[in-house]
Design a protein around this motif. Sequence first.
Motif, PDB file in Angstrom:
ATOM      1  N   SER A  99     -14.719  26.424 -24.884  1.00 44.55           N
ATOM      2  CA  SER A  99     -15.056  26.282 -23.471  1.00 44.55           C
ATOM      3  C   SER A  99     -15.645  24.905 -23.193  1.00 44.55           C
ATOM      4  O   SER A  99     -16.212  24.266 -24.076  1.00 44.55           O
ATOM      5  CB  SER A  99     -16.026  27.382 -23.051  1.00 44.55           C
ATOM      6  OG  SER A  99     -17.192  27.309 -23.812  1.00 44.55           O
ATOM      7  N   CYS A 100     -15.501  24.505 -21.958  1.00 45.52           N
ATOM      8  CA  CYS A 100     -15.999  23.197 -21.532  1.00 45.52           C
ATOM      9  C   CYS A 100     -17.526  23.169 -21.616  1.00 45.52           C
ATOM     10  O   CYS A 100     -18.187  24.051 -21.081  1.00 45.52           O
ATOM     11  CB  CYS A 100     -15.530  22.939 -20.101  1.00 45.52           C
ATOM     12  SG  CYS A 100     -16.251  21.474 -19.373  1.00 45.52           S
ATOM     13  N   PRO A 101     -18.098  22.192 -22.299  1.00 41.70           N
ATOM     14  CA  PRO A 101     -19.557  22.130 -22.431  1.00 41.70           C
ATOM     15  C   PRO A 101     -20.274  21.873 -21.113  1.00 41.70           C
ATOM     16  O   PRO A 101     -21.475  22.088 -21.005  1.00 41.70           O
ATOM     17  CB  PRO A 101     -19.796  21.000 -23.427  1.00 41.70           C
ATOM     18  CG  PRO A 101     -18.510  20.308 -23.631  1.00 41.70           C
ATOM     19  CD  PRO A 101     -17.410  21.090 -23.002  1.00 41.70           C
ATOM     20  N   ILE A 102     -19.558  21.378 -20.119  1.00 37.75           N
ATOM     21  CA  ILE A 102     -20.195  21.058 -18.837  1.00 37.75           C
ATOM     22  C   ILE A 102     -20.179  22.259 -17.902  1.00 37.75           C
ATOM     23  O   ILE A 102     -21.217  22.724 -17.459  1.00 37.75           O
ATOM     24  CB  ILE A 102     -19.509  19.849 -18.175  1.00 37.75           C
ATOM     25  CG1 ILE A 102     -19.546  18.621 -19.099  1.00 37.75           C
ATOM     26  CG2 ILE A 102     -20.147  19.540 -16.820  1.00 37.75           C
ATOM     27  CD1 ILE A 102     -20.933  18.180 -19.498  1.00 37.75           C
ATOM     28  N   CYS A 103     -18.990  22.761 -17.583  1.00 38.81           N
ATOM     29  CA  CYS A 103     -18.920  23.856 -16.617  1.00 38.81           C
ATOM     30  C   CYS A 103     -18.665  25.206 -17.297  1.00 38.81           C
ATOM     31  O   CYS A 103     -18.646  26.228 -16.636  1.00 38.81           O
ATOM     32  CB  CYS A 103     -17.856  23.565 -15.569  1.00 38.81           C
ATOM     33  SG  CYS A 103     -16.203  23.456 -16.245  1.00 38.81           S
ATOM     34  N   GLU A 104     -18.493  25.162 -18.614  1.00 38.14           N
ATOM     35  CA  GLU A 104     -18.366  26.372 -19.424  1.00 38.14           C
ATOM     36  C   GLU A 104     -17.155  27.219 -19.079  1.00 38.14           C
ATOM     37  O   GLU A 104     -17.113  28.403 -19.381  1.00 38.14           O
ATOM     38  CB  GLU A 104     -19.659  27.194 -19.360  1.00 38.14           C
ATOM     39  CG  GLU A 104     -20.751  26.467 -20.126  1.00 38.14           C
ATOM     40  CD  GLU A 104     -22.105  27.137 -19.987  1.00 38.14           C
ATOM     41  OE1 GLU A 104     -22.162  28.234 -19.418  1.00 38.14           O
ATOM     42  OE2 GLU A 104     -23.079  26.553 -20.448  1.00 38.14           O
ATOM     43  N   ILE A 105     -16.190  26.612 -18.454  1.00 31.78           N
ATOM     44  CA  ILE A 105     -14.943  27.303 -18.185  1.00 31.78           C
ATOM     45  C   ILE A 105     -14.183  27.407 -19.509  1.00 31.78           C
ATOM     46  O   ILE A 105     -14.279  26.508 -20.349  1.00 31.78           O
ATOM     47  CB  ILE A 105     -14.116  26.537 -17.118  1.00 31.78           C
ATOM     48  CG1 ILE A 105     -13.074  27.454 -16.480  1.00 31.78           C
ATOM     49  CG2 ILE A 105     -13.431  25.310 -17.700  1.00 31.78           C
ATOM     50  CD1 ILE A 105     -12.423  26.824 -15.245  1.00 31.78           C
ATOM     51  N   GLU A 106     -13.481  28.511 -19.681  1.00 31.72           N
ATOM     52  CA  GLU A 106     -12.727  28.670 -20.926  1.00 31.72           C
ATOM     53  C   GLU A 106     -11.454  27.846 -20.904  1.00 31.72           C
ATOM     54  O   GLU A 106     -10.752  27.803 -19.898  1.00 31.72           O
ATOM     55  CB  GLU A 106     -12.387  30.145 -21.145  1.00 31.72           C
ATOM     56  CG  GLU A 106     -13.549  30.891 -21.747  1.00 31.72           C
ATOM     57  CD  GLU A 106     -13.166  32.302 -22.170  1.00 31.72           C
ATOM     58  OE1 GLU A 106     -12.024  32.722 -21.902  1.00 31.72           O
ATOM     59  OE2 GLU A 106     -14.019  32.963 -22.760  1.00 31.72           O
ATOM     60  N   PHE A 132     -13.665  18.848 -22.986  1.00 29.13           N
ATOM     61  CA  PHE A 132     -13.963  19.093 -21.581  1.00 29.13           C
ATOM     62  C   PHE A 132     -12.729  19.634 -20.890  1.00 29.13           C
ATOM     63  O   PHE A 132     -11.611  19.349 -21.301  1.00 29.13           O
ATOM     64  CB  PHE A 132     -14.451  17.814 -20.905  1.00 29.13           C
ATOM     65  CG  PHE A 132     -15.572  17.168 -21.660  1.00 29.13           C
ATOM     66  CD1 PHE A 132     -16.846  17.683 -21.585  1.00 29.13           C
ATOM     67  CD2 PHE A 132     -15.327  16.092 -22.489  1.00 29.13           C
ATOM     68  CE1 PHE A 132     -17.872  17.117 -22.313  1.00 29.13           C
ATOM     69  CE2 PHE A 132     -16.350  15.521 -23.229  1.00 29.13           C
ATOM     70  CZ  PHE A 132     -17.624  16.038 -23.140  1.00 29.13           C
ATOM     71  N   CYS A 133     -12.930  20.381 -19.803  1.00 33.08           N
ATOM     72  CA  CYS A 133     -11.798  21.003 -19.117  1.00 33.08           C
ATOM     73  C   CYS A 133     -11.051  19.974 -18.295  1.00 33.08           C
ATOM     74  O   CYS A 133      -9.881  20.131 -17.995  1.00 33.08           O
ATOM     75  CB  CYS A 133     -12.288  22.145 -18.237  1.00 33.08           C
ATOM     76  SG  CYS A 133     -13.230  21.580 -16.815  1.00 33.08           S
ATOM     77  N   SER A 134     -11.737  18.919 -17.916  1.00 32.21           N
ATOM     78  CA  SER A 134     -11.115  17.937 -17.031  1.00 32.21           C
ATOM     79  C   SER A 134     -11.789  16.579 -17.194  1.00 32.21           C
ATOM     80  O   SER A 134     -12.851  16.461 -17.824  1.00 32.21           O
ATOM     81  CB  SER A 134     -11.271  18.388 -15.579  1.00 32.21           C
ATOM     82  OG  SER A 134     -12.644  18.389 -15.251  1.00 32.21           O
ATOM     83  N   ARG A 146     -13.206  14.991 -14.921  1.00 31.50           N
ATOM     84  CA  ARG A 146     -14.461  15.043 -14.179  1.00 31.50           C
ATOM     85  C   ARG A 146     -15.627  15.463 -15.084  1.00 31.50           C
ATOM     86  O   ARG A 146     -16.684  14.855 -15.087  1.00 31.50           O
ATOM     87  CB  ARG A 146     -14.326  16.017 -13.011  1.00 31.50           C
ATOM     88  CG  ARG A 146     -15.288  15.727 -11.880  1.00 31.50           C
ATOM     89  CD  ARG A 146     -15.194  16.797 -10.826  1.00 31.50           C
ATOM     90  NE  ARG A 146     -16.313  17.727 -10.973  1.00 31.50           N
ATOM     91  CZ  ARG A 146     -17.531  17.499 -10.475  1.00 31.50           C
ATOM     92  NH1 ARG A 146     -17.768  16.409  -9.808  1.00 31.50           N
ATOM     93  NH2 ARG A 146     -18.493  18.361 -10.639  1.00 31.50           N
ATOM     94  N   CYS A 147     -15.395  16.533 -15.843  1.00 34.34           N
ATOM     95  CA  CYS A 147     -16.454  17.017 -16.726  1.00 34.34           C
ATOM     96  C   CYS A 147     -16.746  16.008 -17.827  1.00 34.34           C
ATOM     97  O   CYS A 147     -17.885  15.849 -18.248  1.00 34.34           O
ATOM     98  CB  CYS A 147     -16.072  18.370 -17.322  1.00 34.34           C
ATOM     99  SG  CYS A 147     -16.256  19.698 -16.121  1.00 34.34           S
ATOM    100  N   GLN A 148     -15.708  15.298 -18.261  1.00 33.80           N
ATOM    101  CA  GLN A 148     -15.906  14.269 -19.273  1.00 33.80           C
ATOM    102  C   GLN A 148     -16.819  13.178 -18.710  1.00 33.80           C
ATOM    103  O   GLN A 148     -17.718  12.687 -19.388  1.00 33.80           O
ATOM    104  CB  GLN A 148     -14.548  13.672 -19.651  1.00 33.80           C
ATOM    105  CG  GLN A 148     -14.576  12.906 -20.947  1.00 33.80           C
ATOM    106  CD  GLN A 148     -13.188  12.434 -21.352  1.00 33.80           C
ATOM    107  OE1 GLN A 148     -12.347  12.162 -20.505  1.00 33.80           O
ATOM    108  NE2 GLN A 148     -12.938  12.363 -22.630  1.00 33.80           N
TER     109      GLN A 148
END
Length: 74
Positions: free
Chosen positions: A6-13, A27-29, A31-33
């Motif tokens: 999961s993304c460490p920022i928004c925790e989306i899987e 990261f999921c995107s 943006r989160c990076q």
Amino acid sequence: MVRLPSCPICEIELSATAAARSKTFPFCSERCQQVDLLRWSDGKYAIVEPLSADKLAEKQFEDEMDGQFDDAGY
Ligand SMILES: [Zn+2]
């Protein structure tokens, strides 16, 4: 059960394919990076190294030298 990364920022899987292929992984995107990058540059994660007396004296010396040059009109 497979635990998806999961993304460490928004925790989306993230899907397994995203994890394998994504340029922004973990990261999921992008943006989160960026958010993570900003956190680092803000110093929130930074290890604060105390300024030693030697380094402090060195810095003060440099500041004084700079001041002298300024006064001389360079
Ligand atoms: Zn995210």
